[in-house]
Every structure is written in C-alpha cells, then in structure tokens.
Design an enzyme around this catalytic site. Structure first.
Site, PDB file in Angstrom:
ATOM      1  N   ASP A  43       0.874  -1.159   0.000  1.00  0.00           N
ATOM      2  CA  ASP A  43       0.000   0.000   0.000  1.00  0.00           C
ATOM      3  C   ASP A  43       0.919   1.219   0.000  1.00  0.00           C
ATOM      4  O   ASP A  43       2.110   1.123   0.309  1.00  0.00           O
ATOM      5  CB  ASP A  43      -0.932  -0.028   1.227  1.00  0.00           C
ATOM      6  CG  ASP A  43      -2.148   0.852   1.001  1.00  0.00           C
ATOM      7  OD1 ASP A  43      -3.164   0.667   1.678  1.00  0.00           O
ATOM      8  OD2 ASP A  43      -2.076   1.733   0.105  1.00  0.00           O
TER       9      ASP A  43
HETATM   10  C1  GLC Z   1      -4.325   4.320  -0.279  1.00  0.00           C
HETATM   11  C2  GLC Z   1      -5.198   3.106  -0.043  1.00  0.00           C
HETATM   12  C3  GLC Z   1      -5.138   2.101  -1.141  1.00  0.00           C
HETATM   13  C4  GLC Z   1      -4.936   2.824  -2.463  1.00  0.00           C
HETATM   14  C5  GLC Z   1      -3.553   3.447  -2.429  1.00  0.00           C
HETATM   15  C6  GLC Z   1      -3.258   4.260  -3.692  1.00  0.00           C
HETATM   16  O1  GLC Z   1      -3.750   4.787   0.901  1.00  0.00           O
HETATM   17  O2  GLC Z   1      -5.083   2.439   1.209  1.00  0.00           O
HETATM   18  O3  GLC Z   1      -6.362   1.351  -1.122  1.00  0.00           O
HETATM   19  O4  GLC Z   1      -5.057   1.906  -3.546  1.00  0.00           O
HETATM   20  O5  GLC Z   1      -3.346   4.252  -1.293  1.00  0.00           O
HETATM   21  O6  GLC Z   1      -4.090   5.367  -3.748  1.00  0.00           O
END
Ligand code: GLC
Length: 740
Positions: A266
C-alpha cells in the site's frame, strides 16, 4: 525456359536463405511463446540495476520498465469503483485532463448486496475495459476486508461481513477485470478492518479466526480468481507490517496458496529494508509520503527496494535470489497485461458501462420494510427531504474518489420521473464539502438555516404533500464513509433522526432511504412506512433508486452485513478489541478476541436480535422454497453432496430471490457459530414461475480450521443444513452426517 528455371531456383534460394536469417523475434518479445519462457529470457537480459529499478515506484502510480529491452513501465490506478482521474507525475491532485471522467460504478458493498455472481463478472469486465483504455496495467481493487465493526471508514469499499459471500463475489470480478489484460490487485491483505491509526495498529488474532474469517476471500481471489496482484495492508500483524509480513506473504500467500503474482505495497506501507527484501514484497509504492501527503521529491531512489537494496547486493550482504523472484513476478505481470498476445484497447464510458452501473446499483438496493407504499403508483405530490437526495457522492471518500461525466442524484431522478409533482426540502445540513484531490462536484450546498428552521420548513412542506421521501444516511466526509478515519457512532449523523421523527409526526406516508456504505442505527424504523438501504450507486445512482421505487426493478438485494440496534449489541465492545490500546512504542495493540463470532455469527449464536439481519431483503413479490432435500445422508472427508430445492414466485410480479444455505454444526472441540453461510443462489423468476435449484457442497463446507493441526476438519456428527432467505429466516431444516 532454362533462364526462367534458373531465376526460379535463385528466387527460392533467396527466400529460403531469407527465412533462415529473418530476425526471429527475440523470445521474450515472441507473444506466441509460453509466458514462463518469455520471463526467463527477459530476466536473463536484464542488469541488476534494471531489475532493482523495476521493484519500486518512479512516480505516484508507476514503476520502471526496461526501455533498453522495450519492456514498458507498469501503471497502477485506483480504484475498485472506477478509474481514478489522471494525476501529475508526483502529485495526488488530479492533473486536470479533460478526457479522464470515468463511469462511476456502485461501491462494492452494493455489488455484494446483489448476491449476483454474474453481475460481479460484468462489473469486473467493464471496469477492466476502462482501465485498459486508460492504459493501466494494475487496477488497485477490489477490496475484500471483512466488516468487523460498523465503524470502519472503508466498509463501503468492501464486500460485507461474511467470508463466503465475499469469496463468491470477488472471484467473478477479478476474472472480469483480468480478461481485459489488466491485473486486479486485491486489497488490503490482511486484517485491515479499520482506518483508525491504520499505519500503527498491530492486530493480534488466533490462527483459526485468521483462516476462517479474514483469509478466505483473499484465498479465493488467488486460487479461484487467479488474481495477478495482491496489495499488502498498512497495519501490522504479529508485530510485523503486513506489506512485508513473512507469515502472510511467504508462508501463506506464496507458500500455501502458490500465488504467482505480484505483491504490491500500500502507498507508504513499507518500513524496513531487510524485511522488504526477504519477506515477500515485490513492488514498493508511496514510501516517504505515507501514501497520502506530499510528494517525496526525488525520493524514489531512497525507497527500501531502491538504492538501499542495490547497495546490499553490491556489498555482498544479500544475494539476488529474492531479486530474481520479484522481477520474475513483475515480468509475468507485464506479459499478462501490456505485452499480452491478445492486445486490446478497452472501452471508456460507453453506454453499456452506464447501463451496467445502473443495473448493479438497482440490483444491490435492499428493501428493508414496506407496508405497501412501494412501488410508487400514482403517488400524487411527493416531498423529497434530505441532503443525500441532492449531494453528489462519487467525489470523496479517499483513494476511491472519482471524476465522472455525470452523477444522477435521487432528486434528479425523481424529478425525471414525476416532474412538477416533486418538491424538495433540505431537512438537514451535513457536509457541504464537494471536492477531493482537486476534483469538485461543482455543487454549492451551503445553507445558513438552523436545524430547527430546516426541520420546520420540511414539516410545513410535508403538509402540502401526499408522500414524503427522506433521503439521508452517511457521506464521504471525515468520520463517515471515508478512508483514513472511522465513524464515531452508529446513529445517523447531522440530527437526521430528529428530521425523520418530525416527518413521521406529520402523519404523511414516509419512505426512508438510507444511503451508506456501512450499517447505521435505525431506532426510527417503526415510524417509516418503507425503508430502503441504498448504496453509493455511482454515476446512475439516482436513476437506479427510481427504478426500484417505481417498481421498474423489483428489489432483490440482501444485506451483506448485519444492521445492529446498537454497537453494544455487537461482538466488538472493548477498547482492546477496537480501536486498540496505544502502547509506549506508539503502536496501537488490538485484539480480535471475539474470534470467529463476527457479524451474524455473533448475533445468531448469542441470540441477540439485530435491527435487520445479514442476508435480509424484501421483494415486491413473494417466493416459496419447496421440495428441499440433501442428496445423501452421510459424507466423508473427500465427499461432496448437493442441496436441491424448488423456488416458486408466488406473486404477480417478476422478481429474484436469493436462497441461502447455512450449516449448523454439532458439538465440536471448538466453539462454533450456530450457523455459517456456505451456499447461495440468486434465482430470477417470472410471476408464477418455478425453478429447481441445486447447490453443490462438500465436506469442506462443514469444516472449521483446527489451528493446532493446521488443517480443516469437521467433528463427526449430524450437521444442520438450513435453507432460507436470510441468516434469521431458514424455515427449511435438513441434515447430513459427517463421518471422519
Ligand atoms: C491508499 C489506499 C489504497 C490505495 C492506495 C493508492 O492509501 O489504502 O487502497 O489503492 O493508497 O491510492
């Protein structure tokens, strides 16, 4: 003649010679070659620097390819409900393109509420087409984290409280996406069941609960869906960050399940050089920015899997075994997507996409109560009250926020339907904010009136109406249905309960529509003539609601989670359970001490009556389940069996019923829920029509996870096979004996 013969020989020789020396495509470029051969060939040609460059972000949403070899970059995009607007290289803010307004599909709780596997496949197919068209290789979705507490800010992005429902609904979505040559990246693996301090929460959970509740949807995604990517979650599990958690990624995901795809962090979920190298992480994004705030100028070289990794390799501190495994997986992803033999351009915001969005939104709508006021037939003057009748809800909520060409609100749609007969009153003011990442709804929802003035105006207007439709619920603002914060309470916010009570007191017929991605308290339920659980329905949400209210669509949605009367009734009560207890090390320690008793497993086992149960939903027609039987009386460890029954539409309107099958275990060595969903089928029937249905089951469906033996097992004995149309309504009770 001789000359012609001679020239022909020369010509043939030239052709033969040419064929021999024609540039045979380089193996990894030969799209007719097996992927694994292409992977090994490309890997053999790459330098260490090129390999390391592939492992980490080079921009907010992309990672490097190998230009020298003609291997393209990998581009990722949010999110599970539609393709995120383009951002600038290093920014979260949108780039201001004018051709990236996508089809906003309904939130995944809505899809789960449809209990319709085919609809999930259609959803995946169409969102995958839009990702392909926007030249993205990885769709950062779907999310399948279990709704453990109604307060989780991101429940709306997930598929409810039951692992079997989430498993069955996520597989078709993944296949639909990936048939376009786009990787689904199933998230957030694992135990990311809240947003409160999500980067700093360490979850403690016993293995049985992990395997029975929190892993199944990910396991199905990998083993049945063939997911090409998985996203690690922000939280810790057993004191190790999930983005580089050895047990989750190496032992279970890549070991037990044989996952051959890419583990993507993430954004900002990576915290340790060595663990990032050895614990199963393959691609690192968002580091240095905690994934949310501010660009890390030139930070990409300092990612854990960037220079620090290269340094360790050059100094001989680590070998290249892990490096080659990571790169193999990324090359496999590239040869499955941008360099796949089939190619494909995808499609973007075409009519079928909007039609599908509307169909999914309508089919996921759940009718919770109806005294006959619905479907609307010649309703006379309608007063619509509530902010969610006018507020555009596609924008906001965090990374799933979208820019869409149009969003039809409930008021828009009701006016399309009933014209001048529809009047509107605000009723309450909730969140007037209407932008996210520089995407704005363009609405000005400001209203200076006091709550009392707003209610008075609504009550006065109700006097002139024949019917009142209240449209409220939650929204995508902080402490509502939104990433990086959780809700603070179960009741409706912004004084909506007062508005509902005041409208009910007018004595006018009252339809309450709750638009939310999570359960809300409904103590006012007895006051309403009808209650509809609507969802964040996307671009066509208003029209989908009107389809149901007018009866164009006969509602067939079933709740994907329990709606409790209060939080105290539920399984997650103590601070230790949620949100956890802050330790001196700055980490919140959280214990999933309720074990497998999540959602209806708790309410049914503790005999606590919910407001509305999991799996519940009404129709404008009626159904009957008959001739139910189990095809055998006993089943052994490797055995299968079938549950057969007939469903009849006994009403005068076409419709669909979701017949659910729960198992009720006998006394077992461990405490087991009194019922667990292990089968369902959505049956579409014309008025008066009957269909016979077969649900295929097996011994495995009777099992619990024996953590000590690390295997699935079923105690010998008689298992109830309960058949009905909600977790609380299983009038048909059959049985089968498990023999070990
Ligand atoms: C965010 C989310 C994730 C997302 C990523 C990119 O913090 O937790 O679900 O795909 O960052 O935006």
């Amino acid at each position: 003649m001789k000359k012609i013969l001679f020239l022909s020989v020369i010509a043939l020789a030239a052709i033969a010679c040419g064929k021999k020396h024609a540039a045979r495509p380089v193996p990894y470029l030969d799209t007719s070659a097996p992927i694994e051969e292409r992977v090994e060939d490309a890997l053999s040609r790459m330098t260490t620097e090129e390999k390391v460059a592939m492992l980490h972000a080079q921009s907010k949403f992309s990672s490097a390819g190998v230009p020298r070899l003609g291997i393209p970059e990998v581009w990722c995009t949010d999110g599970p409900h539609g393709i995120r607007p383009e951002v600038l290289w290093d920014q979260w803010e949108q780039a201001g393109w004018t051709n990236d307004s996508c089809t906003a599909y309904p939130a995944l709780t809505c899809l789960a509420a449809s209990w319709d596997r085919e609809l999930s496949a259609l959803y995946g197919k169409y969102i995958g087409e839009e990702a392909r068209y926007r030249k993205k290789q990885v769709l950062l979705g779907p999310g399948v984290n279990i709704c453990r507490t109604p307060l989780n800010g991101r429940n709306f992005e997930y598929m409810g409280e039951d692992p079997f429902l989430a498993s069955e609904m996520v597989v078709p979505y993944i296949k639909g996406v990936q048939e376009n040559g786009v990787a689904a990246c199933v998230k957030h693996y694992a135990l990311n069941n809240q947003e409160h301090k999500r980067h700093f929460t360490n979850v403690t959970v016993d293995d049985r609960t992990l395997y029975e509740i929190y892993l199944p949807a990910f396991k199905a995604a990998v083993e049945k869906g063939g997911a090409w990517a998985i996203m690690g979650s922000y939280n810790l599990y057993e004191d190790q960050h999930c983005c580089h958690n050895k047990k989750l990624l190496c032992d279970i995901l890549k070991g037990e399940w044989g996952f051959d795809g890419v583990v993507i962090s993430d954004w900002g979920g990576v915290h340790d050089d060595d663990e990032a190298i050895t614990n199963g992480l393959d691609m690192e994004y968002g580091t240095g920015t905690n994934g949310l705030y501010g660009p890390a100028e030139n930070g990409y070289d300092y990612y854990h899997l960037a220079k620090p990794y290269l340094q360790r390799i050059r100094e001989g501190k680590v070998g290249t075994t892990e490096l080659d495994d990571k790169v193999r997986r990324i090359l496999r992803l590239i040869f499955r997507t941008s360099m796949r033999p089939e190619g494909g351009f995808g499609r973007f915001t075409c009519p079928e996409h909007y039609e599908a969005a509307r169909k999914i939104a309508a089919e996921g709508t759940v009718l919770l109560k109806n005294d006959g006021v619905l479907p609307l037939a010649d309703p006379g003057k309608i007063l619509v009250v509530g902010e969610n009748a006018i507020k555009k809800l596609v924008v906001g909520g965090g990374s799933s926020s979208l820019k869409t060409q149009h969003e039809i609100t409930p008021l828009d749609a009701l006016r399309e339907e009933f014209g001048e007969a529809v009047s509107y009153e605000r009723g309450y003011v909730g969140d007037v904010e209407g932008s996210y990442n520089n995407v704005s709804t363009g609405q000005d929802l400001s209203d200076g009136r006091s709550p009392a003035e707003l209610i008075d105006a609504a009550v006065a207007a109700a006097a002139e109406a024949d019917l009142v439709i209240f449209v409220g619920g939650l929204n995508k603002s902080k402490h509502q249905d939104r990433e990086s914060s959780d809700r603070l309470e179960l009741p409706l916010p912004y004084g909506q309960q007062d508005v509902i009570e005041a409208l009910a007191a007018t004595g006018k017929k009252l339809v309450v529509i709750n638009i939310s991605g999570s359960p809300v308290a409904m103590p006012w339920a007895f006051r309403a003539n009808a209650i509809v659980q609507g969802w964040y329905g996307g671009s066509e949400s208003g029209r989908a609601l009107a389809d149901v209210l007018t009866g164009r669509v006969n509602p067939s949605g079933k709740l994907p989670f329990t709606i409790p009367c209060s939080l105290e009734d539920g399984p997650v009560k103590s601070e230790k359970q949620y949100p956890g207890v802050l330790g001196e090390d700055g980490i919140w320690q959280e214990e999933y001490s309720e074990g497998v008793f999540v959602g209806y497993r708790w309410y049914a086992s503790k005999d606590v009556a919910p407001q509305f149960p999991f799996g519940y939903g009404l129709s404008y027609t009626t159904f009957e389940i008959s001739d139910a039987k189990v095809t055998r009386s006993r089943v052994g460890r490797l055995g299968n069996f079938k549950v057969k029954f007939t469903v009849t539409n006994t009403g005068d309107r076409d419709g669909a019923e979701v017949v659910q099958v729960y198992i009720a275990p006998p006394e077992s060595p461990v405490a087991r829920p009194v019922r667990e969903l292990k089968g369902f089928e959505k049956v579409f029937l014309k008025a008066g029509e009957s269909k016979s249905v077969t649900i295929h089951m097996s011994y495995q469906d009777l099992c619990y996870f024996d953590a000590d033996a690390h295997k699935w097992t079923a105690a010998p004995g008689e298992y109830g096979i309960l058949v009905g149309n909600s977790s609380e309504e299983t009038p048909i009770s059959l049985s089968i004996r498990a023999v070990s």
